[in-house]
Design a protein around this motif. Structure first.
Motif, short mmCIF file in Angstrom:
data_model
loop_
_atom_site.label_atom_id
_atom_site.label_comp_id
_atom_site.label_asym_id
_atom_site.label_seq_id
_atom_site.Cartn_x
_atom_site.Cartn_y
_atom_site.Cartn_z
N GLY A 96 0.87 -1.14 0.06
CA GLY A 96 0.21 0.05 -0.02
C GLY A 96 0.78 1.41 -0.30
N GLU A 97 2.13 1.18 1.05
CA GLU A 97 2.78 2.69 1.12
C GLU A 97 3.44 2.68 -0.49
OE1 GLU A 97 5.50 1.88 3.95
OE2 GLU A 97 4.03 1.78 5.63
N GLU A 101 3.19 6.23 -2.86
CA GLU A 101 4.41 6.94 -3.41
C GLU A 101 4.48 6.90 -4.97
OE1 GLU A 101 7.51 4.58 -1.96
OE2 GLU A 101 7.36 5.20 -0.20
N GLU A 102 3.77 5.39 -5.84
CA GLU A 102 4.21 6.17 -7.48
C GLU A 102 2.72 6.59 -7.52
OE1 GLU A 102 2.97 1.70 -8.18
OE2 GLU A 102 5.11 0.72 -7.88
#
Length: 105
Positions: A96-97, A101-102
């Motif tokens: 999920g992180e 970030e993407e």
């Protein structure tokens, strides 16, 4: 000699992993991560026991061999299942992180 206009593999439709296959892969990855983390801890203890602050390749190799032998003997099924479930949750959080970030880029 003429070549065919289209090559076909014999597979029709979408080809992908089933939900059950994905579940097995995720569980195996979580199990390997638990194994690796435990091996890193053992390697660190070996280095400290030898009076060093850095883990050598030999420390890691010995820790992996030790863990390969003892991993399933040291944990009850319930303990191991709990650790694997915790690791899967951690993997989902990391995923999920990475997606967040993407999305920011």
């Amino acid at each position: 000699m003429s070549f065919p206009q289209a090559l076909r593999s014999g597979l029709v439709g979408e080809v992908g992993a089933s939900e059950a296959e994905t579940e097995v892969v995720q569980t195996v990855l979580a199990l390997l991560r638990v194994f690796s983390k435990q091996s890193i801890t053992v390697a660190g203890r070996c280095a400290l026991a030898r009076g060093r602050n850095e883990v050598s390749a030999d420390d890691m190799r010995h820790a992996l061999m030790y863990n390969a032998r003892m991993f399933f003997q040291e944990h009850s099924d319930g303990q191991l299942l709990e650790r694997v479930d915790n690791e899967r949750r951690e993997m989902e959080e990391e995923e999920g992180e990475e997606e967040e970030e993407e999305g920011e880029e």
